[in-house]
Design a protein around this motif. Structure first.
Motif, PDB file in Angstrom:
ATOM      1  N   LEU A  71      -3.021  -6.676 -13.022  1.00 57.95           N
ATOM      2  CA  LEU A  71      -2.032  -5.332 -12.381  1.00 57.95           C
ATOM      3  C   LEU A  71      -0.923  -5.250 -13.532  1.00 57.95           C
ATOM      4  CD1 LEU A  71      -2.088  -6.357  -8.687  1.00 57.95           C
ATOM      5  CD2 LEU A  71      -3.112  -4.495  -9.687  1.00 57.95           C
ATOM      6  N   LYS A  72      -0.284  -6.201 -13.705  1.00 56.96           N
ATOM      7  CA  LYS A  72       0.850  -5.934 -14.915  1.00 56.96           C
ATOM      8  C   LYS A  72       0.278  -5.183 -15.979  1.00 56.96           C
ATOM      9  CE  LYS A  72       3.357 -10.464 -13.783  1.00 56.96           C
ATOM     10  NZ  LYS A  72       3.900 -11.302 -14.322  1.00 56.96           N
ATOM     11  N   TYR A  73      -0.802  -5.347 -16.556  1.00 61.47           N
ATOM     12  CA  TYR A  73      -1.463  -4.556 -17.858  1.00 61.47           C
ATOM     13  C   TYR A  73      -1.570  -3.278 -17.220  1.00 61.47           C
ATOM     14  CZ  TYR A  73      -4.300  -3.239 -21.651  1.00 61.47           C
ATOM     15  OH  TYR A  73      -4.867  -2.592 -22.657  1.00 61.47           O
ATOM     16  N   ALA A  74      -2.138  -3.126 -16.136  1.00 61.67           N
ATOM     17  CA  ALA A  74      -2.429  -1.711 -15.546  1.00 61.67           C
ATOM     18  C   ALA A  74      -1.008  -0.922 -15.447  1.00 61.67           C
ATOM     19  CB  ALA A  74      -3.052  -1.626 -14.235  1.00 61.67           C
ATOM     20  N   PHE A  75       0.135  -1.467 -14.985  1.00 62.59           N
ATOM     21  CA  PHE A  75       1.182  -0.701 -14.711  1.00 62.59           C
ATOM     22  C   PHE A  75       1.681  -0.258 -16.274  1.00 62.59           C
ATOM     23  CE2 PHE A  75       2.057  -3.100 -10.666  1.00 62.59           C
ATOM     24  CZ  PHE A  75       1.171  -2.493 -10.100  1.00 62.59           C
ATOM     25  N   LYS A  76       1.714  -1.351 -17.159  1.00 61.36           N
ATOM     26  CA  LYS A  76       2.170  -0.986 -18.560  1.00 61.36           C
ATOM     27  C   LYS A  76       1.624   0.086 -19.258  1.00 61.36           C
ATOM     28  CE  LYS A  76       3.987  -5.814 -19.383  1.00 61.36           C
ATOM     29  NZ  LYS A  76       3.911  -7.088 -20.071  1.00 61.36           N
ATOM     30  N   HIS A  77       0.213  -0.047 -18.961  1.00 62.36           N
ATOM     31  CA  HIS A  77      -0.769   0.996 -19.627  1.00 62.36           C
ATOM     32  C   HIS A  77      -0.390   2.513 -18.863  1.00 62.36           C
ATOM     33  CE1 HIS A  77      -4.586   2.374 -21.265  1.00 62.36           C
ATOM     34  NE2 HIS A  77      -4.571   3.397 -20.272  1.00 62.36           N
ATOM     35  N   VAL A  78      -0.080   2.770 -17.803  1.00 66.03           N
ATOM     36  CA  VAL A  78       0.338   3.987 -17.129  1.00 66.03           C
ATOM     37  C   VAL A  78       1.652   4.362 -17.774  1.00 66.03           C
ATOM     38  CG1 VAL A  78       0.981   5.099 -15.091  1.00 66.03           C
ATOM     39  CG2 VAL A  78      -0.906   3.346 -15.008  1.00 66.03           C
ATOM     40  N   SER A  84      -4.178   7.126 -16.211  1.00 69.10           N
ATOM     41  CA  SER A  84      -4.827   6.370 -15.254  1.00 69.10           C
ATOM     42  C   SER A  84      -5.458   4.863 -15.540  1.00 69.10           C
ATOM     43  CB  SER A  84      -5.764   6.990 -14.219  1.00 69.10           C
ATOM     44  OG  SER A  84      -6.860   7.298 -14.894  1.00 69.10           O
ATOM     45  N   TYR A  85      -5.551   3.837 -15.022  1.00 69.11           N
ATOM     46  CA  TYR A  85      -6.113   2.622 -15.446  1.00 69.11           C
ATOM     47  C   TYR A  85      -6.863   1.952 -14.125  1.00 69.11           C
ATOM     48  CZ  TYR A  85      -6.913  -1.865 -17.578  1.00 69.11           C
ATOM     49  OH  TYR A  85      -7.614  -2.830 -18.036  1.00 69.11           O
ATOM     50  N   GLN A  86      -8.082   1.797 -14.302  1.00 66.83           N
ATOM     51  CA  GLN A  86      -8.948   1.103 -13.211  1.00 66.83           C
ATOM     52  C   GLN A  86      -9.357  -0.098 -13.359  1.00 66.83           C
ATOM     53  OE1 GLN A  86     -11.633   3.843 -11.023  1.00 66.83           O
ATOM     54  NE2 GLN A  86     -13.231   2.386 -11.853  1.00 66.83           N
ATOM     55  N   ILE A  87      -9.159  -1.041 -12.258  1.00 64.16           N
ATOM     56  CA  ILE A  87      -9.725  -2.535 -12.090  1.00 64.16           C
ATOM     57  C   ILE A  87     -10.890  -2.309 -11.223  1.00 64.16           C
ATOM     58  CG2 ILE A  87      -8.891  -4.800 -11.637  1.00 64.16           C
ATOM     59  CD1 ILE A  87      -6.115  -4.046 -12.122  1.00 64.16           C
ATOM     60  N   ASN A  88     -11.963  -2.535 -11.932  1.00 64.62           N
ATOM     61  CA  ASN A  88     -13.000  -2.595 -10.818  1.00 64.62           C
ATOM     62  C   ASN A  88     -13.253  -3.410  -9.990  1.00 64.62           C
ATOM     63  OD1 ASN A  88     -14.299  -0.258 -12.421  1.00 64.62           O
ATOM     64  ND2 ASN A  88     -14.935  -1.692 -13.881  1.00 64.62           N
ATOM     65  N   GLU A  89     -12.792  -5.040 -10.203  1.00 66.94           N
ATOM     66  CA  GLU A  89     -12.937  -5.830  -9.099  1.00 66.94           C
ATOM     67  C   GLU A  89     -11.437  -6.809  -9.044  1.00 66.94           C
ATOM     68  OE1 GLU A  89     -16.146  -8.534  -9.453  1.00 66.94           O
ATOM     69  OE2 GLU A  89     -17.658  -6.793  -9.227  1.00 66.94           O
ATOM     70  N   CYS A 106     -12.197  -7.923  -1.459  1.00 68.40           N
ATOM     71  CA  CYS A 106     -12.253  -7.608  -2.924  1.00 68.40           C
ATOM     72  C   CYS A 106     -12.000  -6.013  -2.930  1.00 68.40           C
ATOM     73  CB  CYS A 106     -13.811  -7.849  -3.402  1.00 68.40           C
ATOM     74  SG  CYS A 106     -14.100  -7.209  -5.162  1.00 68.40           S
ATOM     75  N   TRP A 107     -11.220  -5.475  -4.013  1.00 66.60           N
ATOM     76  CA  TRP A 107     -10.492  -4.321  -4.196  1.00 66.60           C
ATOM     77  C   TRP A 107     -11.002  -3.839  -5.352  1.00 66.60           C
ATOM     78  CZ3 TRP A 107      -8.075  -2.818   0.487  1.00 66.60           C
ATOM     79  CH2 TRP A 107      -7.643  -3.844   1.151  1.00 66.60           C
ATOM     80  N   LYS A 108     -11.327  -2.347  -5.053  1.00 66.95           N
ATOM     81  CA  LYS A 108     -11.159  -1.484  -6.449  1.00 66.95           C
ATOM     82  C   LYS A 108      -9.977  -0.850  -6.627  1.00 66.95           C
ATOM     83  CE  LYS A 108     -13.958   1.967  -8.756  1.00 66.95           C
ATOM     84  NZ  LYS A 108     -15.191   3.029  -8.477  1.00 66.95           N
ATOM     85  N   ILE A 109      -9.194  -1.164  -7.510  1.00 68.03           N
ATOM     86  CA  ILE A 109      -7.667  -0.488  -7.939  1.00 68.03           C
ATOM     87  C   ILE A 109      -7.600   0.383  -8.947  1.00 68.03           C
ATOM     88  CG2 ILE A 109      -5.256  -1.305  -8.396  1.00 68.03           C
ATOM     89  CD1 ILE A 109      -6.405  -2.641  -5.986  1.00 68.03           C
ATOM     90  N   THR A 110      -6.954   1.842  -8.574  1.00 71.27           N
ATOM     91  CA  THR A 110      -6.794   2.455  -9.597  1.00 71.27           C
ATOM     92  C   THR A 110      -5.096   2.711  -9.590  1.00 71.27           C
ATOM     93  OG1 THR A 110      -8.960   3.573  -9.005  1.00 71.27           O
ATOM     94  CG2 THR A 110      -7.172   5.027 -10.035  1.00 71.27           C
ATOM     95  N   THR A 111      -4.603   2.737 -10.767  1.00 69.25           N
ATOM     96  CA  THR A 111      -3.298   2.856 -10.925  1.00 69.25           C
ATOM     97  C   THR A 111      -3.205   4.565 -11.707  1.00 69.25           C
ATOM     98  OG1 THR A 111      -3.475   1.818 -12.963  1.00 69.25           O
ATOM     99  CG2 THR A 111      -2.506   0.803 -10.791  1.00 69.25           C
ATOM    100  N   TYR A 112      -2.444   5.261 -11.532  1.00 65.30           N
ATOM    101  CA  TYR A 112      -2.276   6.391 -12.281  1.00 65.30           C
ATOM    102  C   TYR A 112      -0.594   7.189 -11.977  1.00 65.30           C
ATOM    103  CZ  TYR A 112      -3.056   8.603  -7.519  1.00 65.30           C
ATOM    104  OH  TYR A 112      -3.043   8.907  -6.213  1.00 65.30           O
ATOM    105  N   ILE A 124       4.511   5.473 -10.188  1.00 60.35           N
ATOM    106  CA  ILE A 124       3.478   5.033 -10.588  1.00 60.35           C
ATOM    107  C   ILE A 124       2.534   4.798  -9.065  1.00 60.35           C
ATOM    108  CG2 ILE A 124       1.777   3.040 -11.362  1.00 60.35           C
ATOM    109  CD1 ILE A 124       4.206   2.249 -13.143  1.00 60.35           C
ATOM    110  N   VAL A 125       1.290   5.447  -8.925  1.00 61.68           N
ATOM    111  CA  VAL A 125       0.395   5.370  -7.671  1.00 61.68           C
ATOM    112  C   VAL A 125      -0.617   4.172  -8.024  1.00 61.68           C
ATOM    113  CG1 VAL A 125      -0.884   6.780  -6.011  1.00 61.68           C
ATOM    114  CG2 VAL A 125       1.144   7.851  -7.350  1.00 61.68           C
ATOM    115  N   LEU A 126      -0.481   3.376  -6.796  1.00 57.10           N
ATOM    116  CA  LEU A 126      -1.714   2.430  -6.796  1.00 57.10           C
ATOM    117  C   LEU A 126      -2.636   2.702  -5.543  1.00 57.10           C
ATOM    118  CD1 LEU A 126      -1.280  -1.397  -7.647  1.00 57.10           C
ATOM    119  CD2 LEU A 126      -2.272  -0.637  -5.368  1.00 57.10           C
TER     120      LEU A 126
END
Length: 772
Positions: A71-78, A84-89, A106-112, A124-126
């Motif tokens: 999640l931290k990596y996803a926020f930094k990427h955005v 957007s950045y997606q975490i499949n599991e 188990c969640w599929k997370i999309t941040t953009y 940032i939207v999660l």
């Protein structure tokens, strides 16, 4: 700039659980949560808004777990890339803040990003999608595919007579535990009570010793024991209900177990299967299915092991595996168009399909869709039952064959439901087709081959002969039984005892599976043929020979050819011996070139004449030592002799010595022809003619010099001599004081000098001593 209230209004209309975060890394303050997310966490917005994201949603087990880092990596990427950045599991046990219960999801997370008018990240939207059920379905499907593969491998292992059943059971139970880690499996295999064998991959032998020799846990009371031994029912025992802290279950930190008897088809108890748990909880539907499947599989292992000496083909075991592992049931509610499947359907079809009749048809082979549709419509119309076979295509492209049974259920005379069962018969089809092809091959082999195929049933002492036997040896087909003793009567009398003894020795040697023999066999006309026999011995589990399959080949022509070839070899050896004698007198290098093997045999002359201490027995070695300018001449000479039908050839060429110099040789060869007229060998002798060639070259050079001298005498000497002879008569007629006299004298002097120079040159060419 869009306000947070406007964002809230928009995202409250979105069904996907979403959180709006500020960009104040690393806190990432929660600015808003939409209604879909608040419904999941079941709290008021004020409880979470204003908190940092990782403060509001901490990782309950390990703050440094991969989920948090992802999640931290996803926020930094955005923030960095504004994309957007997606975490499949993303595994997260969502806590309910109302009752503090954890829900494993188990969640599929999309941040953009949400960008402002300047293109900078404003929020940032999660967004999260609950994929727990899908993940469970995928994991479940994978486990059952792996379970099917495990069962196939175990059955193949069980089919090998040299593998102990303990190893088979251990492999299977270990595989079950790897697929379902929450289960601890054990098996008490009952042989002859009170003895037993304990098999368990995870529990030590010390644990097994705490159980009675009758295969039943000592903790069970007498009534429970009777229930296990006499009924095929599941027995639950939870140690948490007992006060005995010395329980062997608690000793191993186990809290509960389940046991179930394995009863053979004859009603006798064969073994007891145990499943142990570290926690006390009700079994899941999947677990009950797995245990039931394991019980059936273990029962089949025991029964197969007991019948393995009667099984003729391993394919039968594979067929039973398919019947056990790939049988499923289903029902179709005609009015609602809803299809319900059993779990085994996942392993057959490869993935979860939609629960409709149309979805089922999508998997059918294109050529079978109309046939199956008409079959089902017909059975609905007659309100009866039917069975049929169809092919289906899995998502991975693999085709499977199914056999299905269908029955119609009616209500007030109207069909309302179809109930059916499907069996995966792919392996059976393969075996059936392979057997068909094998039979066809056997038929055509018998029709076309000149080898006599036989099948000897050792237990019933009967030999079944293929058609080629009767064609080869002239016998009519035997109507009566053909015992092995009758075959022995056909063997050449002087060879019968030896051949029969060798056969009996091979049959008694339990490690022997092949028998090969050469002997003579009597034909119907009384003549004997040389034959080669090769047999394959089949044995039962005890190593006893029960069957032998083999071929008998008539090699009479080859034997005659071998005899002729042996005689020819003997003749050649005699010739070589003669050549050796000739070599001692003539010092020639004698050679023998086998064109079939490309091998060249040399006598000692090749070393003594050319100085080679190491000579390679191959054609290429000779080829590499012939002068490059001469090799084409040699080859052309040999080809020309063959083309003209000549039996001999000879050629002069240069051959390289060990010191690198070349010698002139005269090589002469003789062709040896095979049965079909082709050259199979050449034998010849290489003679050193270097001295002769050098002598001839010397004579030729001497002759050339003589020719030059003769030409000089004929042309060069006569010219000045003729002038002298012409001038001398003038001297007597011309006055000495006259000018002409001195001129003639001058001419004579020049001619004499010229004649002297010519004579000196002639002397030089003749290698004579010069005269001053």
């Amino acid at each position: 700039m869009i306000t947070i209230d406007a964002i809230t209004s928009i995202y409250n209309c979105i069904p996907t659980p979403s959180i709006i975060l500020k960009t104040d890394a690393p806190r990432f303050t929660i600015a808003m949560l939409n209604a879909a997310l608040l419904k999941i966490v079941n709290v008021e917005p004020s409880v979470l808004i204003g908190k940092g994201f990782f403060e509001a949603f901490p990782n309950h087990t390990d703050p440094m777990a991969p989920g948090t880092e992802n999640l931290k990596y996803a926020f930094k990427h955005v923030l960095k890339f504004k994309e957007s950045y997606q975490i499949n599991e993303h595994l997260y046990s969502l806590p309910s803040l109302m009752d503090q219960k954890s829900i494993n999801r188990c969640w599929k997370i999309t941040t953009y990003p949400l960008l402002d008018i300047n293109g900078e990240v404003d929020f940032i939207v999660l967004s999260s999608e609950d994929i727990t059920n899908l993940k469970e379905i995928q994991d479940r499907s994978k486990r059952f595919n792996e379970l099917e593969s495990l069962e196939k491998n175990v059955l193949e292992l069980n089919s090998k007579s040299d593998v102990l059943i303990e190893e088979v059971l251990y492999t299977y139970l270990k595989g079950i535990e790897s697929l379902f880690p929450e289960l601890y499996c054990a098996l008490k295999e009952l042989e002859n009570a009170p003895s037993y064998r304990w098999v368990s991959p995870s529990l030590p032998q010390s644990f097994a010793e705490k159980f009675g020799g009758n295969g039943v846990c000592k903790e069970l009371g007498s009534s429970e024991k009777v229930e296990i031994l006499e009924q095929n029912e599941l027995v639950d025992h939870y140690s948490s209900k007992r006060k005995d802290r010395s329980s062997p279950l608690l000793f191993q930190n186990l809290r509960a177990y389940r046991s179930q008897p394995i009863v053979k088809s004859d009603g006798k108890l064969r073994a007891i299967f145990f499943v142990y748990y570290s926690i006390v909880q009700e079994p899941s539907e999947e677990e009950l299915y797995v245990i039931d499947r394991v019980m059936g599989f273990l029962k089949m292992i025991f029964e197969n092991r007991e019948r393995i000496d009667r099984l003729k083909e391993t394919a039968l075991i594979m067929d039973q595996t398919q019947k056990l592992a790939n049988f499923c049931t289903w029902s179709w509610d005609i009015k609602k168009n809803e299809v319900t499947w059993s779990d085994a359907m996942f392993s057959i079809y490869g993935k979860l399909i939609k629960h409709t009749f149309e979805a089922y048809q999508e998997f059918l082979h294109p050529e079978d869709k109309e046939i199956v549709y008409n079959k089902i419509q017909a059975v609905i119309a007659v309100k009866g039952d039917t069975e049929f076979e169809q092919r289906m295509i899995r998502p991975d492209g693999q085709m499977r064959h199914l056999k299905s049974w269908v029955k119609v259920e009616c209500e007030k005379g109207s069909p309302i439901k179809l109930i059916g069962a499907s069996l995966d018969i792919t392996e059976s089809k393969k075996i059936e087709n392979a057997l068909k092809i094998s039979n066809e091959r056997y038929y055509y082999v018998n029709e076309l081959t000149n080898d006599a195929i036989y099948d000897w049933d050792i237990l019933n002492d009967h030999v079944e002969w293929g058609d080629a036997f009767f064609r080869m040896f002239g016998y009519r087909k035997f109507k009566e039984n053909f015992p092995i003793a009758r075959w022995a009567e056909l063997v050449y009398p002087d060879e019968t005892k030896k051949v029969v003894q060798e056969l009996n020795f091979a049959l008694k040697n339990t490690s022997e599976v092949r028998w090969i023999a050469d002997y003579r066999l009597k034909k119907e006309n009384g003549a004997f043929s040389f034959v080669e026999e090769s047999g394959y011995i089949l044995r039962n589990i005890n190593g006893e020979a029960i069957r032998m399959i083999g071929v008998i080949r008539d090699v009479s022509e080859r034997k005659a050819s071998d005899i002729q070839r042996a005689q020819q070899e003997l003749t050649i050896k005699h010739h070589l011996a003669r050549y050796e004698a000739v070599f001692k007198a003539t010092r020639d290098a004698i050679w023998d070139y086998d064109l079939m093997t490309k091998e060249v045999i040399w006598n000692k002359g090749i070393k003594e004449i050319f100085g080679h201490q190491r000579v390679e027995a191959r054609y290429q070695w000779w080829y590499d030592h012939v002068h490059p300018d001469d090799i084409q001449l040699v080859n052309a000479t040999v080809r020309s002799a063959l083309r003209k039908g000549q039996s001999r050839w000879s050629c002069e060429y240069r051959f390289k010595c060990a010191d690198g110099n070349y010698k002139f040789v005269l090589d002469s060869g003789v062709f040896i022809f095979g049965d079909t007229g082709e050259v199979i060998r050449m034998i010849g002798a290489m003679q050193d003619i270097t001295e002769r060639v050098n002598y001839i070259h010397t004579i030729e050079q001497h002759n050339a010099r003589l020719q030059d001298i003769a030409w000089a005498q004929t042309h060069l000497v006569r010219a000045p001599l003729a002038r002298i002879l012409g001038l001398v008569p003038f001297l007597s007629t011309v006055d000495q004081n006259h000018d002409q006299h001195s001129q003639i004298i001058s001419y004579l002097e020049d001619s004499a000098k010229e004649l002297d120079e010519v004579i000196k040159n002639i002397i030089k060419k003749s290698n004579c001593r010069q005269v001053d």
